[in-house]
Design a protein around this motif. Structure first.
Motif, short mmCIF file in Angstrom:
data_model
loop_
_atom_site.label_atom_id
_atom_site.label_comp_id
_atom_site.label_asym_id
_atom_site.label_seq_id
_atom_site.Cartn_x
_atom_site.Cartn_y
_atom_site.Cartn_z
N THR A 129 0.83 -1.20 0.00
CA THR A 129 0.00 0.00 0.00
C THR A 129 0.87 1.25 0.00
O THR A 129 1.86 1.31 0.72
N ARG A 130 0.47 2.21 -0.79
CA ARG A 130 1.10 3.54 -0.77
C ARG A 130 -0.03 4.57 -0.76
O ARG A 130 -1.06 4.39 -1.41
N HIS A 131 0.21 5.67 -0.04
CA HIS A 131 -0.82 6.68 0.17
C HIS A 131 -0.22 8.07 0.09
O HIS A 131 0.91 8.28 0.52
N THR A 132 -0.98 9.00 -0.42
CA THR A 132 -0.59 10.40 -0.38
C THR A 132 -1.84 11.26 -0.32
O THR A 132 -2.93 10.83 -0.71
N GLU A 192 -7.08 12.64 -1.81
CA GLU A 192 -6.43 11.48 -1.20
C GLU A 192 -6.29 10.41 -2.28
O GLU A 192 -7.25 10.10 -2.99
N VAL A 204 -4.74 6.43 -2.75
CA VAL A 204 -4.18 5.22 -2.16
C VAL A 204 -4.03 4.20 -3.28
O VAL A 204 -4.97 3.97 -4.05
N THR A 205 -2.84 3.60 -3.38
CA THR A 205 -2.63 2.51 -4.34
C THR A 205 -2.31 1.25 -3.55
O THR A 205 -1.54 1.30 -2.60
N GLN A 206 -2.93 0.15 -3.93
CA GLN A 206 -2.69 -1.14 -3.28
C GLN A 206 -2.52 -2.19 -4.35
O GLN A 206 -3.36 -2.31 -5.24
N THR A 224 -7.68 4.05 -4.86
CA THR A 224 -8.72 4.93 -4.36
C THR A 224 -8.28 6.36 -4.64
O THR A 224 -7.18 6.75 -4.26
#
Length: 172
Positions: free
Chosen positions: A59-62, A72, A74-76, A85
């Motif tokens: 998971t990576r988020h920014t 927002e 989010v990559t998973q 998302t």
């Protein structure tokens, strides 16, 4: 047909602490319960947490402002798909499934399908199409996109920044 149900014991209470394990028999009971549920075991009261297990997904988020709109992303990456998302209104929004298939050698065909949400917004499908095109260059996984855009976050600059940000968060 009978249904089986897991019944958990009431949590043990320690006076004044709001809960906890107060006796060796309670510790043993919880350990036994965790073992029967195939939960990871660790020493109760240990000063360090158990070592992290290998996660089945990445998971990576920014969070960033795009044209003044809080966004927002989010990559998973899961074993069988990529879940992204992208939200500007703190909701899942529309779910779109997209995949790339080789129709003939060297030629890819892209397919998108709205699973849930707005079916009357071609911009959301455009996001999914652009993302699956970019993803399919390096991974052979389908995409599940959850997208919700604010009205003021629907411009071409927002589109380009969002796509570029997702590609920077690449976890597949």
């Amino acid at each position: 047909m009978e249904s089986s149900e897991l019944v958990l014991p009431d949590p043990p209470q320690v006076a004044g602490s709001g809960g906890g394990l107060s006796s060796p028999s309670q510790v043993e009971e919880v350990s036994s319960l965790m073992q029967s549920m195939h939960l990871p075991q660790f020493e109760i009261g240990a000063s360090t947490p158990p070592p992290p297990s290998q996660s089945p997904f990445v998971t990576r988020h920014t969070a960033l402002k795009i044209d003044g709109v809080h966004t927002e992303i989010v990559t998973q990456a899961f074993a069988d798909r990529i879940f992204i998302t992208l939200t500007q209104i703190n909701k899942i929004g529309t779910l779109i499934f997209a995949k790339a298939e080789e129709s003939s050698p060297g030629v890819k065909q892209y397919d998108t399908q709205i699973l849930l949400g707005r079916r009357d917004d071609p911009l959301l499908v455009l996001y999914a199409r652009q993302l699956i095109e970019q993803i399919s260059k390096t991974a052979d996984l389908p995409l599940l996109l959850a997208i919700s855009l604010a009205e003021e976050g629907r411009g071409s600059a927002t589109f380009q920044t969002a796509i570029n940000t997702v590609m920077k968060l690449k976890c597949w």
